[in-house]
Design a protein around this motif. Structure first.
Motif, PDB file in Angstrom:
ATOM      1  N   LYS A  67      81.924   8.118  70.396  1.00 54.25           N
ATOM      2  CA  LYS A  67      80.772   8.812  70.976  1.00 54.25           C
ATOM      3  C   LYS A  67      79.505   8.097  70.492  1.00 54.25           C
ATOM      4  O   LYS A  67      79.368   7.788  69.308  1.00 54.25           O
ATOM      5  N   LYS A  68      78.589   7.861  71.406  1.00 52.43           N
ATOM      6  CA  LYS A  68      77.342   7.199  71.037  1.00 52.43           C
ATOM      7  C   LYS A  68      76.518   8.092  70.121  1.00 52.43           C
ATOM      8  O   LYS A  68      76.391   9.298  70.353  1.00 52.43           O
ATOM      9  N   VAL A  69      75.959   7.498  69.057  1.00 48.16           N
ATOM     10  CA  VAL A  69      75.158   8.239  68.083  1.00 48.16           C
ATOM     11  C   VAL A  69      73.706   7.788  68.164  1.00 48.16           C
ATOM     12  O   VAL A  69      73.402   6.588  68.110  1.00 48.16           O
ATOM     13  N   LEU A  70      72.796   8.764  68.274  1.00 47.69           N
ATOM     14  CA  LEU A  70      71.364   8.511  68.173  1.00 47.69           C
ATOM     15  C   LEU A  70      70.931   8.840  66.751  1.00 47.69           C
ATOM     16  O   LEU A  70      71.041   9.978  66.311  1.00 47.69           O
ATOM     17  N   GLY A  71      70.484   7.838  66.014  1.00 52.55           N
ATOM     18  CA  GLY A  71      69.992   8.061  64.657  1.00 52.55           C
ATOM     19  C   GLY A  71      68.482   8.250  64.680  1.00 52.55           C
ATOM     20  O   GLY A  71      67.759   7.445  65.257  1.00 52.55           O
ATOM     21  N   ILE A  72      68.011   9.336  64.078  1.00 51.65           N
ATOM     22  CA  ILE A  72      66.574   9.607  64.003  1.00 51.65           C
ATOM     23  C   ILE A  72      66.218   9.824  62.541  1.00 51.65           C
ATOM     24  O   ILE A  72      66.766  10.723  61.897  1.00 51.65           O
ATOM     25  N   GLY A  73      65.315   9.019  62.012  1.00 48.35           N
ATOM     26  CA  GLY A  73      64.925   9.219  60.623  1.00 48.35           C
ATOM     27  C   GLY A  73      64.254   7.994  60.032  1.00 48.35           C
ATOM     28  O   GLY A  73      64.250   6.903  60.616  1.00 48.35           O
ATOM     29  N   HIS A  74      63.714   8.184  58.859  1.00 43.75           N
ATOM     30  CA  HIS A  74      63.013   7.105  58.164  1.00 43.75           C
ATOM     31  C   HIS A  74      63.962   5.965  57.803  1.00 43.75           C
ATOM     32  O   HIS A  74      63.603   4.787  57.874  1.00 43.75           O
ATOM     33  N   ASP A 122      77.115  16.468  74.853  1.00 38.86           N
ATOM     34  CA  ASP A 122      76.510  15.422  75.674  1.00 38.86           C
ATOM     35  C   ASP A 122      75.834  14.353  74.830  1.00 38.86           C
ATOM     36  O   ASP A 122      75.678  13.216  75.268  1.00 38.86           O
ATOM     37  N   LEU A 123      75.397  14.727  73.629  1.00 38.72           N
ATOM     38  CA  LEU A 123      74.680  13.801  72.757  1.00 38.72           C
ATOM     39  C   LEU A 123      74.946  14.153  71.310  1.00 38.72           C
ATOM     40  O   LEU A 123      74.994  15.338  70.945  1.00 38.72           O
ATOM     41  N   VAL A 124      75.111  13.122  70.484  1.00 37.83           N
ATOM     42  CA  VAL A 124      75.260  13.298  69.039  1.00 37.83           C
ATOM     43  C   VAL A 124      74.063  12.647  68.356  1.00 37.83           C
ATOM     44  O   VAL A 124      73.753  11.478  68.609  1.00 37.83           O
ATOM     45  N   ILE A 125      73.389  13.425  67.497  1.00 36.43           N
ATOM     46  CA  ILE A 125      72.239  12.931  66.741  1.00 36.43           C
ATOM     47  C   ILE A 125      72.559  13.013  65.256  1.00 36.43           C
ATOM     48  O   ILE A 125      73.144  14.001  64.789  1.00 36.43           O
ATOM     49  N   SER A 126      72.183  11.977  64.510  1.00 41.99           N
ATOM     50  CA  SER A 126      72.359  11.994  63.055  1.00 41.99           C
ATOM     51  C   SER A 126      71.050  11.653  62.382  1.00 41.99           C
ATOM     52  O   SER A 126      70.437  10.632  62.681  1.00 41.99           O
ATOM     53  N   ASP A 127      70.597  12.536  61.510  1.00 38.05           N
ATOM     54  CA  ASP A 127      69.488  12.217  60.618  1.00 38.05           C
ATOM     55  C   ASP A 127      70.100  11.804  59.289  1.00 38.05           C
ATOM     56  O   ASP A 127      70.118  12.561  58.324  1.00 38.05           O
ATOM     57  N   PHE A 128      70.673  10.609  59.298  1.00 38.40           N
ATOM     58  CA  PHE A 128      71.301   9.993  58.124  1.00 38.40           C
ATOM     59  C   PHE A 128      72.376  10.902  57.520  1.00 38.40           C
ATOM     60  O   PHE A 128      72.538  10.972  56.308  1.00 38.40           O
ATOM     61  N   GLU A 129      73.119  11.595  58.392  1.00 38.24           N
ATOM     62  CA  GLU A 129      74.185  12.493  57.942  1.00 38.24           C
ATOM     63  C   GLU A 129      75.516  11.804  58.211  1.00 38.24           C
ATOM     64  O   GLU A 129      75.881  11.573  59.364  1.00 38.24           O
ATOM     65  N   PRO A 130      76.284  11.476  57.184  1.00 36.07           N
ATOM     66  CA  PRO A 130      77.435  10.586  57.355  1.00 36.07           C
ATOM     67  C   PRO A 130      78.640  11.186  58.057  1.00 36.07           C
ATOM     68  O   PRO A 130      79.340  10.471  58.777  1.00 36.07           O
ATOM     69  N   VAL A 131      78.925  12.473  57.860  1.00 41.19           N
ATOM     70  CA  VAL A 131      80.106  13.059  58.496  1.00 41.19           C
ATOM     71  C   VAL A 131      79.965  12.984  60.017  1.00 41.19           C
ATOM     72  O   VAL A 131      80.884  12.563  60.734  1.00 41.19           O
ATOM     73  N   THR A 132      78.803  13.404  60.499  1.00 41.51           N
ATOM     74  CA  THR A 132      78.551  13.359  61.943  1.00 41.51           C
ATOM     75  C   THR A 132      78.617  11.925  62.469  1.00 41.51           C
ATOM     76  O   THR A 132      79.263  11.652  63.488  1.00 41.51           O
ATOM     77  N   ALA A 133      77.929  11.003  61.784  1.00 39.58           N
ATOM     78  CA  ALA A 133      77.863   9.618  62.255  1.00 39.58           C
ATOM     79  C   ALA A 133      79.248   8.981  62.324  1.00 39.58           C
ATOM     80  O   ALA A 133      79.608   8.326  63.324  1.00 39.58           O
ATOM     81  N   TRP A 134      80.062   9.174  61.285  1.00 39.83           N
ATOM     82  CA  TRP A 134      81.378   8.531  61.256  1.00 39.83           C
ATOM     83  C   TRP A 134      82.387   9.240  62.169  1.00 39.83           C
ATOM     84  O   TRP A 134      83.279   8.598  62.737  1.00 39.83           O
TER      85      TRP A 134
END
Length: 346
Positions: A114-121, A95-107
């Motif tokens: 799929k919409k990506v929620l990025g959480i991180g500095h 239902d949701l994809v989150i990436s903490d600056f992780e490139p495999v998931t994001a790309w």
């Protein structure tokens, strides 16, 4: 809600943040699958909270003696494996994809629309925050390394921007602090050089953590292997910390009221910018080389700040469950209202 959560594993700060998020997501009844990349599988430790996580090679930065080498980073990258990992990651069931600056998931999410929620500095760098040490390569890395459709940037101060405070544990404050106890975490520096640097300061007790512990013949310089529990125990009652300029450790140190001395990685824009932000805010001291005089002055300075942050992980999880509405000015200001900055003297 079923969530796929990718975490950059190169530095321990991303993992620390993910631990806090995991607890709040589980508490909210979410089913979460975690993926980590950026270091060999055998180098992860204290990972029980992530419930059968998976590991990919991903991308990481090559460092040597406190400096990032973009050339070695490019030469040691595995682009074929990286592309293969992206292609083999099926995100259709989530239902949701989150990436903490992780490139495999994001790309992979980008490829599958799929919409990506990025959480991180790192996502804070899309806003006007203190920046230093930038160059065209660093700017492109920050923008394209792990792209997100919605980015929640985190920082120690809002700087008038729509970003949130750090995601950290909010522990009880220590009843007693050892005024001469210093925790040292300089994983990108030569361990033996760090020991030699600290040995003259015999009135202080140093607890040096590193991936490959150096050997110390000095009673006041203790070299220890990486351990989440051991590190937290030492951080809890120490007076200060000497570290590289990573975001998460400085955040924990501010929350606990520790004095901070950072030595940013050379050629690493994020860390150089973090050092600049600490300096501008008056939250910490900086050195750009392993400088004995700077360390001595800092050791004998008893003043520090305690910055109390709310449970940002819980706030974000509640926001996700509410359907991820736009984070307007009122929402952001309400989060920052509870942040307090207090003077501390050890």
């Amino acid at each position: 809600m079923k969530i796929f959560y990718g975490v950059q594993g190169t530095g321990n700060g991303h993992i620390t943040r993910a631990r806090v998020m995991a607890k709040e997501l589980y508490a909210a009844g979410c089913q979460v699958d975690f993926q980590f990349s950026g270091r060999p599988a055998e180098q992860y430790f204290d990972m029980e909270v992530f419930n059968g996580y998976r590991v990919k090679t991903g991308l990481t930065f090559n460092t040597h003696k406190g400096q990032v080498s973009y050339l070695k980073t490019a030469l040691e990258a595995s682009p074929i494996r990286f592309v293969r990992d992206i292609g083999s990651l099926d995100l259709s069931a989530y239902d949701l994809v989150i990436s903490d600056f992780e490139p495999v998931t994001a790309w992979a999410a980008k490829r599958q629309q799929k919409k990506v929620l990025g959480i991180g500095h790192q996502y804070a760098f899309g806003h006007k925050i203190p920046r230093a040490g930038g160059d065209p390569i660093a700017d492109r890395v920050m923008k394209y390394f792990a792209p997100a459709d919605i980015g929640i940037g985190l920082h120690w101060h809002h700087f008038g921007q729509p970003i949130l405070p750090p995601i950290i544990e909010t522990p009880e404050l220590p009843q007693q602090v050892q005024a001469n106890k210093i925790v040292v975490y300089l994983p990108f520096e030569d361990g033996d050089e760090v020991v030699r640097l600290l040995c003259p300061f015999e009135n202080f007790e140093f607890h040096v953590y590193s991936p490959q512990p150096a050997v110390s013949k000095y009673a006041h310089v203790q070299c220890k292997p990486l351990s989440r529990d051991g590190f937290q125990r030492d951080l809890y009652d120490c007076a200060g910390i000497i570290s590289n300029a990573g975001f998460e450790l400085a955040s924990e140190s501010l929350q606990l009221g520790k004095k901070i001395l950072v030595k940013p990685l050379h050629s690493q824009m994020e860390q150089i910018s973090n050092a600049e932000a600490l300096k501008q805010l008056g939250y910490g001291h900086t050195m750009f080389d392993l400088a004995p005089q700077v360390i001595e002055d800092w050791l004998h300075n008893p003043h520090s700040l305690r910055v109390t942050y709310p449970n940002v992980a819980k706030i974000i999880v509640q926001w996700i469950n509410a359907g991820m509405p736009a984070m307007d000015t009122e929402f952001v200001e309400r989060v920052w209202e509870s942040v307090e900055v207090l003077q501390v003297k050890h």
